[in-house]
Motif scaffolding. Structure first.
Motif, short mmCIF file in Angstrom:
data_model
loop_
_atom_site.label_atom_id
_atom_site.label_comp_id
_atom_site.label_asym_id
_atom_site.label_seq_id
_atom_site.Cartn_x
_atom_site.Cartn_y
_atom_site.Cartn_z
N ALA A 71 85.21 46.63 -14.65
CA ALA A 71 84.09 45.89 -15.07
C ALA A 71 84.45 44.77 -15.66
CB ALA A 71 83.42 46.57 -16.19
N ALA A 72 85.60 44.54 -16.28
CA ALA A 72 86.10 43.32 -16.93
C ALA A 72 86.38 42.44 -15.51
CB ALA A 72 87.26 43.36 -17.81
N VAL A 73 87.14 43.01 -14.56
CA VAL A 73 87.77 42.12 -13.18
C VAL A 73 86.56 41.69 -12.53
CG1 VAL A 73 88.77 42.20 -11.23
CG2 VAL A 73 89.83 43.00 -13.37
N CYS A 74 85.56 42.51 -12.31
CA CYS A 74 84.35 42.17 -11.33
C CYS A 74 83.58 41.14 -12.06
CB CYS A 74 83.50 43.36 -10.95
SG CYS A 74 84.25 44.61 -9.92
N ASP A 128 63.01 41.47 -18.77
CA ASP A 128 63.49 42.37 -17.96
C ASP A 128 64.73 41.99 -17.33
OD1 ASP A 128 63.27 40.23 -16.12
OD2 ASP A 128 61.19 40.59 -15.28
N THR A 129 65.11 42.65 -15.94
CA THR A 129 66.34 42.58 -15.68
C THR A 129 66.94 41.26 -15.40
OG1 THR A 129 65.49 43.02 -13.39
CG2 THR A 129 66.31 44.95 -14.69
N TRP A 130 66.00 40.13 -15.17
CA TRP A 130 66.36 38.88 -14.94
C TRP A 130 67.61 38.54 -16.15
CZ3 TRP A 130 65.87 35.05 -18.84
CH2 TRP A 130 66.07 33.74 -18.51
N LEU A 131 67.24 38.86 -17.07
CA LEU A 131 68.14 38.30 -18.42
C LEU A 131 69.65 39.00 -18.12
CD1 LEU A 131 68.18 37.17 -21.25
CD2 LEU A 131 67.90 39.42 -22.23
N VAL A 132 69.83 39.98 -17.36
CA VAL A 132 71.34 40.47 -17.18
C VAL A 132 71.65 40.45 -15.86
CG1 VAL A 132 71.29 41.97 -19.52
CG2 VAL A 132 70.34 42.80 -17.24
N GLN A 133 70.75 40.20 -14.99
CA GLN A 133 71.18 40.11 -13.53
C GLN A 133 71.22 38.67 -12.87
OE1 GLN A 133 71.92 42.79 -11.59
NE2 GLN A 133 72.30 43.86 -13.34
N THR A 134 70.37 37.36 -13.44
CA THR A 134 70.30 36.30 -12.93
C THR A 134 71.63 35.49 -12.95
OG1 THR A 134 69.27 34.37 -12.94
CG2 THR A 134 69.83 35.05 -15.01
N GLU A 135 71.85 34.77 -11.88
CA GLU A 135 73.26 34.11 -11.51
C GLU A 135 73.21 32.96 -12.48
OE1 GLU A 135 75.50 35.22 -9.97
OE2 GLU A 135 74.76 36.53 -8.61
N LYS A 165 76.61 43.39 -13.72
CA LYS A 165 75.90 43.07 -12.43
C LYS A 165 76.78 43.35 -11.25
CE LYS A 165 74.06 38.92 -10.42
NZ LYS A 165 72.70 39.53 -9.75
N ARG A 166 78.10 43.27 -11.52
CA ARG A 166 79.10 43.40 -10.28
C ARG A 166 79.35 44.76 -9.95
NH1 ARG A 166 77.74 38.30 -12.56
NH2 ARG A 166 77.50 37.15 -10.69
N GLU A 167 79.14 45.63 -11.10
CA GLU A 167 79.44 47.12 -10.94
C GLU A 167 78.54 47.75 -12.15
OE1 GLU A 167 79.69 49.99 -10.20
OE2 GLU A 167 81.46 49.72 -9.27
N PRO A 168 77.24 48.16 -11.48
CA PRO A 168 76.29 48.69 -12.21
C PRO A 168 76.71 50.27 -12.85
CG PRO A 168 75.36 48.01 -10.27
CD PRO A 168 76.95 47.86 -10.07
N GLU A 169 77.61 50.97 -12.40
CA GLU A 169 78.06 52.12 -12.87
C GLU A 169 78.72 51.82 -14.33
OE1 GLU A 169 77.80 55.17 -11.71
OE2 GLU A 169 76.33 54.47 -10.35
N ASP A 170 79.03 50.59 -14.71
CA ASP A 170 79.77 50.33 -15.94
C ASP A 170 79.25 49.36 -16.81
OD1 ASP A 170 82.17 50.53 -17.67
OD2 ASP A 170 83.38 50.69 -15.94
N ARG A 171 79.61 49.16 -18.00
CA ARG A 171 78.84 48.46 -18.93
C ARG A 171 79.93 47.15 -19.25
NH1 ARG A 171 78.37 52.73 -23.50
NH2 ARG A 171 80.31 53.25 -22.50
N THR A 172 79.16 46.18 -19.87
CA THR A 172 79.79 44.96 -20.13
C THR A 172 79.28 44.67 -21.84
OG1 THR A 172 79.53 43.86 -17.84
CG2 THR A 172 80.11 42.37 -19.72
#
Length: 217
Positions: A71-74, A128-135, A165-172
């Motif tokens: 997650a950190a790398v991605c 909504d997901t914009w907060l954590v998914q937007t670029e 965002k880059r690895e949805p199976e994990d957390r940041t």
């Protein structure tokens, strides 16, 4: 939506999560910064900076980390990195890893964070997901929302946790330096991975390969 300003008051209930003492975090950072040191430099309110950085409008130290090394790398190196239309691997520029390393940290105390993991969690802060998914083009807006959420969760919220965002199976996570106690993080006994070394480069390629990416030659 980026053109939706935070409301005057909070009428929902932010979701609280606890990162327990002993939780291991992985951080990609400049080798010039101590592994457990918060970044004290405020981002510009409008230009540059990360998703939830402190700014001159709300100056706080911040520290981003993943709940796994992947997650950190991605989150750090695959940000806005497009796929090759010809099918080749995505190439991470060497400048993106110059002078950087991955360190392993451990929480020395429980830390309370605002959970942004689910749609219900996000609705709890009027988002909504914009907060954590937007670029990155919208990060000035996400920083403004972060300040608003901090203001309405003062003093208990010591950071945020959300799906990578880059690895949805994990957390940041993003932790706030002004609300976490001193020495809330300690460096574990694991050696850091220096991306500029041959060994570090091979390790990094092994992490990037499943994401159809690698370091540029």
């Amino acid at each position: 939506m980026p053109n939706y300003r935070p409301p005057d008051r909070l009428t929902a209930t932010p979701a609280k999560a606890t990162l327990t003492r002993g939780t291991v975090l992985y951080r990609v950072h400049s080798a010039r910064r101590e592994p457990a040191a918060f970044n004290p430099r405020p981002a510009h309110c409008l230009y540059g900076g990360g998703r939830f950085d402190g700014t001159g409008c709300d100056p706080y130290g911040y520290l981003y980390a993943g709940l796994s090394p992947v997650a950190a790398v991605c989150e750090t190196l695959l940000r806005s990195l497009p796929f090759d239309p010809a099918g080749g691997p995505r190439l991470v520029p060497r400048v993106a890893v110059r002078g950087r390393r991955l360190s392993t940290l451990r929480l020395t105390t429980d830390v309370s964070v605002v959970s942004l993991m689910s749609a219900q969690d996000l609705a709890g802060v009027h988002q909504d997901t914009w907060l954590v998914q937007t670029e990155a083009a919208d990060y000035a807006y996400t920083r403004d929302w972060a300040h608003w959420i901090r203001d309405h969760t003062d003093p208990w919220a010591q950071g945020f946790v959300w799906r990578s965002k880059r690895e949805p199976e994990d957390r940041t996570v993003a932790l706030f330096g002004d609300r976490c106690p001193q020495r809330a993080l300690e460096v574990t006994g694991e050696d850091p991975v220096d991306f500029g070394t041959d060994e570090g480069g091979r390790w990094l390629d092994s992490v990037l390969e499943p994401y159809h990416a690698r370091l540029a030659p």
